[in-house]
Design an enzyme around this catalytic site. Sequence first.
Site, mmCIF file in Angstrom:
data_model
loop_
_atom_site.group_PDB
_atom_site.id
_atom_site.type_symbol
_atom_site.label_atom_id
_atom_site.label_comp_id
_atom_site.label_asym_id
_atom_site.label_seq_id
_atom_site.Cartn_x
_atom_site.Cartn_y
_atom_site.Cartn_z
ATOM 1 N N CYS A 2 0.820 -1.207 0.000
ATOM 2 C CA CYS A 2 0.000 0.000 0.000
ATOM 3 C C CYS A 2 0.857 1.261 0.000
ATOM 4 O O CYS A 2 1.975 1.262 0.503
ATOM 5 C CB CYS A 2 -0.884 0.031 1.234
ATOM 6 S SG CYS A 2 -1.955 -1.385 1.378
ATOM 7 N N ARG A 27 5.272 0.063 -6.077
ATOM 8 C CA ARG A 27 5.248 -0.742 -4.856
ATOM 9 C C ARG A 27 4.295 -1.933 -4.992
ATOM 10 O O ARG A 27 4.326 -2.839 -4.177
ATOM 11 C CB ARG A 27 4.808 0.125 -3.673
ATOM 12 C CG ARG A 27 5.790 1.226 -3.332
ATOM 13 C CD ARG A 27 5.185 2.191 -2.342
ATOM 14 N NE ARG A 27 4.869 1.542 -1.093
ATOM 15 C CZ ARG A 27 5.612 1.606 -0.006
ATOM 16 N NH1 ARG A 27 6.726 2.298 -0.013
ATOM 17 N NH2 ARG A 27 5.258 0.997 1.098
ATOM 18 N N TRP A 73 -2.982 -2.703 -1.545
ATOM 19 C CA TRP A 73 -2.566 -4.077 -1.854
ATOM 20 C C TRP A 73 -3.354 -4.933 -0.875
ATOM 21 O O TRP A 73 -3.090 -4.912 0.335
ATOM 22 C CB TRP A 73 -1.054 -4.206 -1.645
ATOM 23 C CG TRP A 73 -0.456 -5.490 -2.110
ATOM 24 C CD1 TRP A 73 -0.010 -5.783 -3.367
ATOM 25 C CD2 TRP A 73 -0.193 -6.663 -1.324
ATOM 26 N NE1 TRP A 73 0.496 -7.051 -3.412
ATOM 27 C CE2 TRP A 73 0.399 -7.618 -2.176
ATOM 28 C CE3 TRP A 73 -0.415 -7.007 0.014
ATOM 29 C CZ2 TRP A 73 0.777 -8.887 -1.735
ATOM 30 C CZ3 TRP A 73 -0.037 -8.263 0.445
ATOM 31 C CH2 TRP A 73 0.554 -9.193 -0.427
ATOM 32 N N ASN A 99 -1.838 2.253 5.794
ATOM 33 C CA ASN A 99 -0.952 1.136 5.404
ATOM 34 C C ASN A 99 -0.715 0.307 6.658
ATOM 35 O O ASN A 99 -0.518 0.868 7.735
ATOM 36 C CB ASN A 99 0.411 1.649 4.920
ATOM 37 C CG ASN A 99 0.333 2.326 3.577
ATOM 38 O OD1 ASN A 99 -0.727 2.391 2.969
ATOM 39 N ND2 ASN A 99 1.449 2.841 3.121
ATOM 40 N N GLY A 100 -0.662 -1.009 6.508
ATOM 41 C CA GLY A 100 -0.397 -1.868 7.667
ATOM 42 C C GLY A 100 -1.571 -2.785 7.933
ATOM 43 O O GLY A 100 -2.458 -2.943 7.087
ATOM 44 N N GLU A 478 18.887 -17.037 -7.286
ATOM 45 C CA GLU A 478 18.466 -15.665 -7.579
ATOM 46 C C GLU A 478 17.937 -15.567 -9.019
ATOM 47 O O GLU A 478 16.932 -14.907 -9.279
ATOM 48 C CB GLU A 478 19.633 -14.706 -7.324
ATOM 49 C CG GLU A 478 19.400 -13.247 -7.721
ATOM 50 C CD GLU A 478 18.177 -12.586 -7.095
ATOM 51 O OE1 GLU A 478 17.599 -13.139 -6.141
ATOM 52 O OE2 GLU A 478 17.775 -11.513 -7.587
ATOM 53 N N LYS A 482 14.169 -14.437 -10.268
ATOM 54 C CA LYS A 482 13.913 -13.381 -11.262
ATOM 55 C C LYS A 482 12.944 -13.874 -12.319
ATOM 56 O O LYS A 482 11.984 -13.209 -12.655
ATOM 57 C CB LYS A 482 15.192 -12.959 -11.974
ATOM 58 C CG LYS A 482 16.139 -11.962 -11.363
ATOM 59 C CD LYS A 482 15.579 -10.715 -10.796
ATOM 60 C CE LYS A 482 14.999 -10.966 -9.432
ATOM 61 N NZ LYS A 482 15.369 -10.248 -8.322
ATOM 62 N N GLU A 485 9.267 -14.584 -10.883
ATOM 63 C CA GLU A 485 8.477 -13.478 -10.334
ATOM 64 C C GLU A 485 7.947 -12.538 -11.407
ATOM 65 O O GLU A 485 6.906 -11.919 -11.229
ATOM 66 C CB GLU A 485 9.228 -12.713 -9.239
ATOM 67 C CG GLU A 485 10.420 -11.896 -9.677
ATOM 68 C CD GLU A 485 11.115 -11.162 -8.524
ATOM 69 O OE1 GLU A 485 10.473 -10.854 -7.519
ATOM 70 O OE2 GLU A 485 12.323 -10.893 -8.656
ATOM 71 N N HIS A 501 18.375 -36.981 -6.504
ATOM 72 C CA HIS A 501 17.568 -37.416 -5.366
ATOM 73 C C HIS A 501 16.097 -37.016 -5.527
ATOM 74 O O HIS A 501 15.374 -36.947 -4.538
ATOM 75 C CB HIS A 501 18.161 -36.860 -4.068
ATOM 76 C CG HIS A 501 19.551 -37.364 -3.834
ATOM 77 N ND1 HIS A 501 19.809 -38.647 -3.404
ATOM 78 C CD2 HIS A 501 20.755 -36.782 -4.032
ATOM 79 C CE1 HIS A 501 21.124 -38.815 -3.319
ATOM 80 N NE2 HIS A 501 21.719 -37.702 -3.704
ATOM 81 N N LYS A 599 6.994 -4.095 -3.950
ATOM 82 C CA LYS A 599 8.420 -3.761 -3.906
ATOM 83 C C LYS A 599 8.937 -3.844 -2.476
ATOM 84 O O LYS A 599 9.999 -4.373 -2.224
ATOM 85 C CB LYS A 599 8.632 -2.351 -4.470
ATOM 86 C CG LYS A 599 10.078 -1.888 -4.485
ATOM 87 C CD LYS A 599 10.876 -2.690 -5.480
ATOM 88 C CE LYS A 599 12.349 -2.358 -5.479
ATOM 89 N NZ LYS A 599 13.132 -3.425 -6.129
HETATM 90 C C1 G6P Z 1 10.146 -7.989 -1.912
HETATM 91 C C2 G6P Z 1 10.752 -7.451 -3.198
HETATM 92 C C3 G6P Z 1 12.100 -8.115 -3.444
HETATM 93 C C4 G6P Z 1 13.015 -7.928 -2.261
HETATM 94 C C5 G6P Z 1 12.367 -8.407 -0.947
HETATM 95 C C6 G6P Z 1 13.170 -7.933 0.248
HETATM 96 O O1 G6P Z 1 9.820 -9.321 -2.068
HETATM 97 O O2 G6P Z 1 9.879 -7.686 -4.277
HETATM 98 O O3 G6P Z 1 12.684 -7.548 -4.592
HETATM 99 O O4 G6P Z 1 14.198 -8.634 -2.462
HETATM 100 O O5 G6P Z 1 11.063 -7.833 -0.812
HETATM 101 O O6 G6P Z 1 13.120 -6.531 0.301
HETATM 102 P P1 G6P Z 1 14.201 -5.622 0.962
HETATM 103 O O7 G6P Z 1 13.727 -4.222 0.677
HETATM 104 O O8 G6P Z 1 14.199 -5.934 2.422
HETATM 105 O O9 G6P Z 1 15.507 -5.920 0.327
#
Ligand code: G6P
Length: 604
Positions: A2, A27, A73, A99-100, A478, A482, A485, A501, A599
């Site tokens: 949010c 976000r 959100w 927010n929250g 990683e 990517k 997501e 396994h 985000k």
């Molecule tokens: C969300 C974002 C990721 C990020 C993760 C941790 O899932 O989409 O891109 O790696 O949060 O966020 P931070 O701001 O703590 O690195």
Amino acid sequence: MCGIVGYIGDGIANNVLLEGLKKLEYRGYDSCGIATIVGGTFDVFKTTKRIDGLVQYAKKAPESHIGLGHTRWATHGGVNEKNAHPHISNSKKIAVVHNGIIENYITLREMLKSKGFTFMSDTDTEVISNLIEYYYKGNLLEATKKAVDMVEGSYALGIMCIDEPNEIVVTKRNSPLIVGLGDGENFIASDFSAILKYTNRISVLENDEFAVIEKNGMAFFDKNAEPRGNEIKIIGAKENDVEKNGYDHFMLKEINESTITIKNTLSEYLKDDKIKFDLKLTNEELKNINQIHIVACGTAMHAGLNGKNIIEKLTRIPVNVEVASEFRYKNPILKENDLVIFISQSGETADTIASIELVKEKNIKFISIVNVKESTIDRMSENILYTRAGAEIAVASTKAYVAQVCVIDLFAIYLAQILKTVSDKVLKSLILELKNIHEKVQAALEDDKKYIEYAKKIKDDKSVFFLGRGIDYYIALEASLKLKEISYIHSEATQFGELKHGPIALIEEGTNSIVVSTDKRLRSKVYSNIKEIKARGANVLLITNEKSPQPEFYDDIIELPEVNELFSPIVAIVPLQLVAYHVTILKGLDVDKPRNLAKSVTVE
Ligand code: G6P
């Protein structure tokens, strides 16, 4: 997640709110809304469409000079207009954006129902607007204080009252909120980027504090609603940090900013080829470290795995990497001489913040690696190492990962220097290699055509494997994150030796498998594993820094510049980020704002 923006001043409120909400779109959100005060009533508009839906409305809306905007959100209640914010109280006197999560909202809702209040939405937020109305006796600040005293959970709140149309009241607990000072106008926001166009004079609210924002001034109050001094800081960020600058998407821009990010981040701590950290930890304390714990979420956690690899190799100190949402609830075993390292791009991730609180309570030494200055984690940490990635807007983290890896690498070398676990000669050569690594990243960026061609091959796949051993497995994790997501292709990263396994059962004719191989010591093992999956029909993309490997080991190849495997995540991730980007574009998806994702994850 949010986002909040609020405005009071001579300008047209809706214009500022919509610009702010556009900046907050990154976000992640699924509905949005605005409320302004017009002729003694709230003018409210909400939509489950993009911000553009609000823009159409705002064009015809009556002019106002005070308002609140919100991107939601969904947590409590589905995605629909009635659940979108702002929420208006029963008598239509109070408007709230939040927010929250209000954890005791059911109890509060029942209490308010027993006093005759009715509820239109399924949200936790609606109890706040009605609770404030319930306590309102002519002073919005007072009523807000009484209401939040009843609340359990996390919140950043922006509140307007019809009877006090010249002010916005704000307060927060465990969810970020800032106020921005302008000339003849003032702002509130959950994120700097929403108001950077208008001002960089910012004050960050601490938990349980309040502020009353008027057109020509603002006043801050402590948790007892007693006045506290006004502290305004100038934030260094620039507006064009949050623009695409000619790129089609933020993600592409940000991947391409990796080279400058590396240079900026390294130059922050490398002075005359010597690492200088401003930490409040003595060399004696560092020498006595028993164990290191790295705690983070998502991509930042993957940067932490790279940290485990290099710290263990250079210092022989054991490193335990944990996702923050597990660490905070597992009663972690922490000893006096342990060191905890937190990593966060945003500095606002709820689980990471809660983990820091736990470590602080236990009095364990910790360092935070953070990108956003003045974020919650920055302000709660005594020992900070900044990544200098600049604003990262695309939900999928790219340049921030590279920067996090650089900082951890420097920290590992620094620690090895103090512990004398590696010779000065080797450490010098490592520093030299790191200093020049941006050139190798640049070389990897320039092969973009190849990545597009490979993206075409996998874009219609249902599932893709990412395989590697040692550090290459961490890179695979990683890279897999990517791809899944943003392109919504299922992918899984597996330690190559573990494939037998179980996961090998899924390899069949045509299964696309991406193999990362940058660690020379493990190469022959990787090649045997490749033979095994090729024998079962897999198509292999090999990412390697070996010069001209035998063609029998791959169907497609991405050749990386020669790089010490201690630093290979910095170089090897770039082509894989670009492959994920191109697959997503070819599928016609919204690469910067993937579905369901946010985000910064400010609720647990
Ligand atoms: C969300 C974002 C990721 C990020 C993760 C941790 O899932 O989409 O891109 O790696 O949060 O966020 P931070 O701001 O703590 O690195």
